[in-house]
Every structure is written in structure tokens, then in C-alpha cells.
Design a protein around this motif. Structure first.
Motif, mmCIF file in Angstrom:
data_model
loop_
_atom_site.group_PDB
_atom_site.id
_atom_site.type_symbol
_atom_site.label_atom_id
_atom_site.label_comp_id
_atom_site.label_asym_id
_atom_site.label_seq_id
_atom_site.Cartn_x
_atom_site.Cartn_y
_atom_site.Cartn_z
ATOM 1 N N GLU A 20 0.772 4.374 -2.383
ATOM 2 C CA GLU A 20 1.248 5.760 -2.326
ATOM 3 C C GLU A 20 2.774 5.773 -2.324
ATOM 4 N N THR A 21 3.367 6.729 -3.032
ATOM 5 C CA THR A 21 4.822 6.834 -3.111
ATOM 6 C C THR A 21 5.308 8.056 -2.346
ATOM 7 N N ARG B 280 4.950 12.515 -2.876
ATOM 8 C CA ARG B 280 5.101 13.249 -1.620
ATOM 9 C C ARG B 280 6.535 13.054 -1.171
ATOM 10 N N SER C 275 2.467 3.377 -9.258
ATOM 11 C CA SER C 275 2.114 2.946 -7.904
ATOM 12 C C SER C 275 0.689 3.359 -7.560
ATOM 13 N N ARG C 276 0.330 4.581 -7.904
ATOM 14 C CA ARG C 276 -1.015 5.098 -7.605
ATOM 15 C C ARG C 276 -2.075 4.262 -8.311
ATOM 16 N N ALA D 91 5.679 6.875 -9.392
ATOM 17 C CA ALA D 91 4.587 7.302 -8.511
ATOM 18 C C ALA D 91 3.233 7.100 -9.184
ATOM 19 N N SER D 92 3.150 7.402 -10.476
ATOM 20 C CA SER D 92 1.893 7.222 -11.212
ATOM 21 C C SER D 92 1.518 5.745 -11.299
ATOM 22 N N ASP E 256 -2.736 1.188 -6.505
ATOM 23 C CA ASP E 256 -3.248 1.431 -5.154
ATOM 24 C C ASP E 256 -2.157 1.502 -4.086
ATOM 25 N N ASN F 146 -1.742 8.252 6.745
ATOM 26 C CA ASN F 146 -2.636 8.301 5.590
ATOM 27 C C ASN F 146 -3.350 6.985 5.335
ATOM 28 N N GLY G 131 2.643 13.827 -8.164
ATOM 29 C CA GLY G 131 2.163 12.620 -7.512
ATOM 30 C C GLY G 131 3.102 12.049 -6.473
ATOM 31 N N LYS H 10 0.818 -1.217 0.000
ATOM 32 C CA LYS H 10 0.000 0.000 0.000
ATOM 33 C C LYS H 10 0.849 1.263 0.000
#
Length: 136
Positions: free
Chosen positions: A76-77, A101, A70-71, A67-68, A74, A116, A99, A43
């Protein structure tokens, strides 16, 4: 070709880049990480770039692509350990790392992911127990 190790810590994948990334290594990491997210159901992804002295435009775009991906899968990076010189270079190159953080270190990155995370509880599924209503 040398590969970047990907470690699993609970539901988080930790990538610690300790060598300057060549383009082929960055592409291989992108592919390997996507597969590990699918295989493990992770996750969160933390990418530690403490070991990077230089982030060129290609590596910056690759991080955004990771990051894209991974998103979409599902997860978060969070990129951690960015040196001030690397941050300045990214700004000068006009790269925004969409995308992604950021956090100062791995510990803070793990805390950010934990804050989160949405707890999965049985209470979240209460709607499944509601009786069906039928209209006459």
C-alpha cells in the motif's frame, strides 16, 4: 543522475524526496521502488513529499503509477507531507492521485499502515487442519 534514497523500516519502504523531481528522476524512482518492493517483500510504501515545492502533472501521474505498481506487488502507498500549495496545484490540474492515500506526516502514515495491516497468524490457516471429507 541523482537518485532518491529508499529506506527500509520493518516491512515499510520510506521514500523522502528532498529535491524538486525532474522527469528522469521520477521515472528512476518508479523503477527503483518497484524493484525494492520485490527484493524486500515490503507491505507498505510511504512517500514523503515535504521537500517538494511543486508537483507538476508528470510527477503527479508518476506518483499514481508508483501506487498502482505497489498495489500489484501487494504493498500500500501513502503520500505524506503534502503542502497546501501542492494540494491546490494538484486539484487545479485535475489530478486525483488514484490509489494513493495521504497523511499529514510520516508518523501518521506509519500508524495508518499499521491499522490497515492484516496480522498473519496461525489461526488464519486453521482451514488447513480440517479433516478431509469424502462422499460415499
Amino acid at each position: 543522475m541523482e537518485r532518491v534514497p529508499i529506506l527500509k523500516i520493518g516491512s515499510v519502504l520510506l521514500v523522502s524526496i528532498q529535491v524538486d523531481m525532474q522527469d528522469q528522476m521520477a521515472l528512476q524512482l518508479q523503477e527503483d521502488l518497484g524493484q525494492r518492493i520485490v527484493d524486500t517483500g515490503a507491505k507498505g510504501v510511504i512517500i514523503d513529499i515535504t521537500g517538494l515545492d511543486i508537483v507538476d502533472s508528470f510527477v503527479g501521474r508518476t506518483l499514481s503509477t508508483i501506487a498502482s505498481i505497489s498495489r500489484v506487488l501487494d504493498a500500500e502507498t501513502i503520500v505524506v507531507g503534502m503542502r497546501p500549495a501542492v494540494a491546490i496545484t494538484l486539484v487545479e490540474l485535475g489530478l486525483s492521485l488514484d490509489g494513493i492515500r495521504t497523511s499529514l506526516n510520516v508518523e501518521r502514515g506509519l500508524e495508518l499502515l499499521a491499522r490497515n495491516a492484516e496480522p498473519e497468524t496461525v489461526d488464519d490457516l486453521d482451514f488447513l487442519d480440517e479433516p478431509e471429507t469424502t462422499s460415499p
